[in-house]
Design a protein around this motif. Structure first.
Motif, PDB file in Angstrom:
ATOM      1  N   LYS A 192      -1.540   1.612  -3.689  1.00 48.48           N
ATOM      2  CA  LYS A 192      -1.940   0.326  -3.758  1.00 48.48           C
ATOM      3  C   LYS A 192      -0.679  -0.572  -4.464  1.00 48.48           C
ATOM      4  O   LYS A 192      -0.508  -1.706  -4.229  1.00 48.48           O
ATOM      5  N   THR A 193      -0.170   0.072  -5.475  1.00 46.69           N
ATOM      6  CA  THR A 193       0.880  -0.743  -6.453  1.00 46.69           C
ATOM      7  C   THR A 193       2.229  -0.943  -5.344  1.00 46.69           C
ATOM      8  O   THR A 193       2.754  -2.056  -5.394  1.00 46.69           O
ATOM      9  N   GLU A 216       1.512  -3.683  -2.748  1.00 47.68           N
ATOM     10  CA  GLU A 216       0.921  -5.056  -3.592  1.00 47.68           C
ATOM     11  C   GLU A 216       0.070  -5.475  -2.999  1.00 47.68           C
ATOM     12  O   GLU A 216      -0.186  -6.949  -2.556  1.00 47.68           O
ATOM     13  N   GLY A 227      -5.854  -5.196  -6.083  1.00 49.37           N
ATOM     14  CA  GLY A 227      -5.673  -4.345  -6.877  1.00 49.37           C
ATOM     15  C   GLY A 227      -7.140  -3.427  -6.934  1.00 49.37           C
ATOM     16  O   GLY A 227      -6.947  -2.352  -7.782  1.00 49.37           O
ATOM     17  N   SER A 231      -4.177   4.409 -13.816  1.00 46.15           N
ATOM     18  CA  SER A 231      -3.477   3.012 -13.165  1.00 46.15           C
ATOM     19  C   SER A 231      -2.210   2.642 -14.238  1.00 46.15           C
ATOM     20  O   SER A 231      -1.215   2.194 -13.510  1.00 46.15           O
ATOM     21  N   LYS A 286       1.527   2.909 -12.702  1.00 51.65           N
ATOM     22  CA  LYS A 286       2.320   1.623 -12.532  1.00 51.65           C
ATOM     23  C   LYS A 286       3.479   1.454 -13.436  1.00 51.65           C
ATOM     24  O   LYS A 286       4.577   1.200 -13.018  1.00 51.65           O
ATOM     25  N   GLU A 343       7.212   1.412 -11.776  1.00 54.76           N
ATOM     26  CA  GLU A 343       8.176   0.268 -12.340  1.00 54.76           C
ATOM     27  C   GLU A 343       9.429   0.981 -12.900  1.00 54.76           C
ATOM     28  O   GLU A 343      10.745   0.483 -12.848  1.00 54.76           O
TER      29      GLU A 343
END
Length: 293
Positions: free
Chosen positions: A69-70, A73, A76, A258, A262, A266
């Motif tokens: 999902k991340t 993009e 959410g 989550s 993420k 990142e």
């Protein structure tokens, strides 16, 4: 006219007495440990095995779904169909995920015990009393930071295994490197989540007390003028809090996975990422530049 308690009240609500619950629980553990009831012991082991299998695979499915999902993009919200598909895929990672949990968390426990024992032996030489208390306190203060760090390493290693497609040994090794290079932002993220957990726990406790109040009030009025024991009231509250805790704990676990997934993506997406504390510290001299001569 006083109302007496019905005779069966003391038979059925034995479950509501904390000391009896603890006694029965310990007795059941003894039976399980010494195999006095082999059929029941086998059934419990099978149930615990299935529960561990389900939890481990769900952890992998959460990491994989949130990672996809991340990266894409998209919206959410987690798709149930996607989650189900990834859960089936992550069954092949069960033994790797289980080994990561055992190696890092179990290793943290063993390392803490080996570290605490010499300190314990040294202290008991000067004060031979309260050995159990000494060992418990030392182990607690040693294991707490090591256990927290091992939980970071476990999540990073899971991300490397599921998202990064790394071999299990390399995933564990790279989790150490990632934590070493980004320990400040990792601790910052953990502190924020810990504060959120505390707030959430307080809210759930308040909700449990509010929901249990009618039951406690009804029992108190039903058996007036006799007073319910504290054990009865505490256990009724606990029985109400258990389902609330399971539901909200599951939602909170999804949120935490989550956040960690993420954060992993990142960190991996940039060569260097600074925490909020580091950014504030770096900007502080510029803000105070007018003080320089």
């Amino acid at each position: 006219r006083t109302q007496t308690l019905p005779p069966r009240f003391f038979d059925l609500p034995n479950f509501f007495q904390n000391n009896l619950i603890a006694e029965k629980f310990i007795f059941s553990l003894k039976n399980l440990a010494f195999g006095q009831k082999p059929i029941l012991s086998f059934a419990i082991f099978v149930f615990l095995g299935l529960l561990i299998w389900l939890i481990i695979i769900t952890q992998g499915a959460l990491v994989k779904t949130i990672g996809e999902k991340t990266k894409s993009e998209t919206d959410g919200r987690l798709s149930w169909s996607k989650m189900k598909k990834n859960w089936l895929v992550c069954r092949q990672y069960f033994w790797e995920l289980l080994f990561i949990n055992i190696a890092l968390k179990g290793g943290a426990f063993v390392f803490s015990l080996l570290t605490a024992l010499p300190i314990y032996i040294l202290l008991t030489e000067f004060s031979p009393q309260n050995h159990v208390l000494f060992l418990s306190l030392i182990f607690f203060f040693v294991f707490t930071p090591i256990g927290i760090i091992s939980s970071f390493l476990t999540k990073y290693a899971q991300c490397y295994l599921i998202i990064g497609k790394k071999h299990i040994g390399k995933a564990i090794f790279k989790s150490f490197i990632l934590f070493r290079d980004n320990w400040l932002i990792t601790l910052e993220n953990a502190i924020l989540l810990y504060a959120l957990n505390i707030i959430f726990a307080v809210l759930m406790l308040a909700l449990g007390l509010i929901i249990s109040f009618p039951a406690l009030a009804g029992l108190s009025l039903a058996f007036y003028p006799q007073i319910l024991k504290v054990g009865y009231m505490a256990t009724i509250i606990a029985l109400i809090l258990i389902p609330i805790g399971l539901l909200t704990g599951s939602l909170l676990a999804v949120f935490q996975y989550s956040v960690w997934t993420k954060l992993f993506l990142e960190i991996k997406g940039r060569k260097k990422i600074l925490s909020k504390i580091a950014r504030v510290a770096a900007a502080l001299p510029k803000k105070l530049g007018f003080l320089q001569v």
